[in-house]
Scaffold this active site. Structure first.
Site, mmCIF file in Angstrom:
data_model
loop_
_atom_site.group_PDB
_atom_site.id
_atom_site.type_symbol
_atom_site.label_atom_id
_atom_site.label_comp_id
_atom_site.label_asym_id
_atom_site.label_seq_id
_atom_site.Cartn_x
_atom_site.Cartn_y
_atom_site.Cartn_z
ATOM 1 N N CYS B 89 48.836 29.412 39.081
ATOM 2 C CA CYS B 89 49.999 28.659 39.569
ATOM 3 C C CYS B 89 49.780 27.156 39.372
ATOM 4 O O CYS B 89 49.811 26.678 38.259
ATOM 5 C CB CYS B 89 50.275 29.032 41.021
ATOM 6 N N HIS B 206 50.048 35.312 41.244
ATOM 7 C CA HIS B 206 48.859 35.119 42.085
ATOM 8 C C HIS B 206 48.027 36.387 42.232
ATOM 9 O O HIS B 206 48.242 37.158 43.167
ATOM 10 C CB HIS B 206 49.290 34.650 43.477
ATOM 11 N N GLU B 208 45.107 36.554 43.330
ATOM 12 C CA GLU B 208 44.288 36.473 44.556
ATOM 13 C C GLU B 208 45.053 36.920 45.801
ATOM 14 O O GLU B 208 44.457 37.188 46.837
ATOM 15 C CB GLU B 208 43.729 35.046 44.729
#
Lengths: 91, 235
Positions: B89, B206, B208
């Site tokens: 990002c 994302h 994560e």
């Protein structure tokens, strides 16, 4: 010498400008139906001290190319004036 | 995995997802090392993550100021030596601004911040987050960004496509890439790209945030597992 610099940064002509499109889309709602090709850019102004205009222009162009604009998506134009020509607050 | 790669996660002023990245790395068997943007060395880590967020308030352009942070000189050296670097990002935006990845990210086509789960299709296994994945594989991951529209000049885009630098594209659940599933209007529905050397990769989604089955889809697991084994293979 003190210079006043103005750097205008624009999105490259070929690139879609979502902000410009949004502005363009809202204009007819306010009655302006004859507007097209709206592009939104940004203007950055500052003053700098340099020995002469050539040195000032070289520095401002370098600044514009390396930080103020992203050459991948943007183009820029530089305008330089001697700062004394600009009326300043409290002067 | 036989070792525990140390993965540096850089915190810039305005980074948001640094802690999640450290946690995700740990949950996948790596060891997250926090690195401050003013640091001038990377503490000998095996890989680097530039996390999501809004570094320096997104002033001027997203990632434009962060790219000049002291630590970025070391990140560039690390990348030049072939070290694995992952930008997520805002981290992707920073890598593009730094010239470590091709293209740029501008305001979403729809001008709105987008926050939801999407699907991405793996386009190449030649990247630190898709090693061991098969092109065509579809992964569910979240996006949350206002400026994620990938753009590049015509000649750059052609190079990115022809040299196989596209790592991920936005797609439907069945892998269909079309305009409807292109969540931000990116050229070629590109969600992630890599550099020519193949060690630097950036993506808007994302991974994560998608490793824990208790809180949603886990499309981030294979990407981070790949990243960790890529890092380990270099040690």
């Amino acid at each position: 010498m003190r210079f006043h610099a103005q750097v205008v940064v624009r999105l490259k002509p070929g690139l879609l400008d979502p902000q410009g499109k949004a502005v363009e889309g809202s204009l007819p709602a306010m009655g302006w139906r004859n507007v097209s090709n709206v592009r939104v850019g940004k203007q950055i102004e500052f003053e700098l001290e340099a020995p002469d205009e050539r040195a000032a222009a070289a520095q401002v162009n370098d600044m514009a190319a390396r930080l103020l604009s992203n050459p991948v998506i943007e183009v820029y134009a530089v305008e330089l004036r001697t700062a004394s020509a600009i009326p300043t607050d409290g002067a | 995995m036989s070792g525990r790669p140390r993965v540096g996660v850089i915190t810039f002023p305005g980074s948001l997802d640094d802690r999640d990245a450290v946690r995700a790395v740990a949950s996948m068997g790596g060891s997250g090392v926090r690195i401050w943007h003013r640091d001038r060395d990377l503490d000998g880590v095996d890989a680097v993550i530039l996390p999501g967020g809004f570094s320096y308030g997104d002033y001027l352009r997203t990632g434009a100021i962060a790219r000049f942070a002291p630590v970025m000189e070391e990140v560039r050296r690390f990348a030049d030596r072939g070290g694995p670097v992952l930008g997520i990002c805002n981290g992707f935006q920073i890598l593009c601004e730094a010239g470590l990845l091709p293209g740029a990210l501008i305001r979403n086509r729809q001008l709105r911040f987008v926050c939801r789960f999407v699907h991405v299709r793996v386009e190449t296994s030649r990247s630190p987050i898709t090693t061991g994945l098969v092109p065509g594989e579809v992964l569910p991951v979240p996006v949350k960004h206002g400026e994620g529209q990938f753009v590049a000049a015509d000649e750059d885009l052609e190079r990115v496509e022809q040299e196989g630098l596209v790592v991920l594209r936005y797609c439907g659940p069945d892998g269909t890439v079309d305009d409807r599933h292109n969540v931000n209007g990116s050229l070629g529905a590109i969600a992630g790209v890599r550099n020519e050397a193949g060690n630097v990769v950036g993506l808007m989604p994302h991974p994560e945030h998608a490793v824990d089955p208790d809180v949603g889809p886990t499309g981030g697991q294979p990407m981070l597992a790949s990243f960790l084994s890529y890092a380990l293979a270099r040690v």
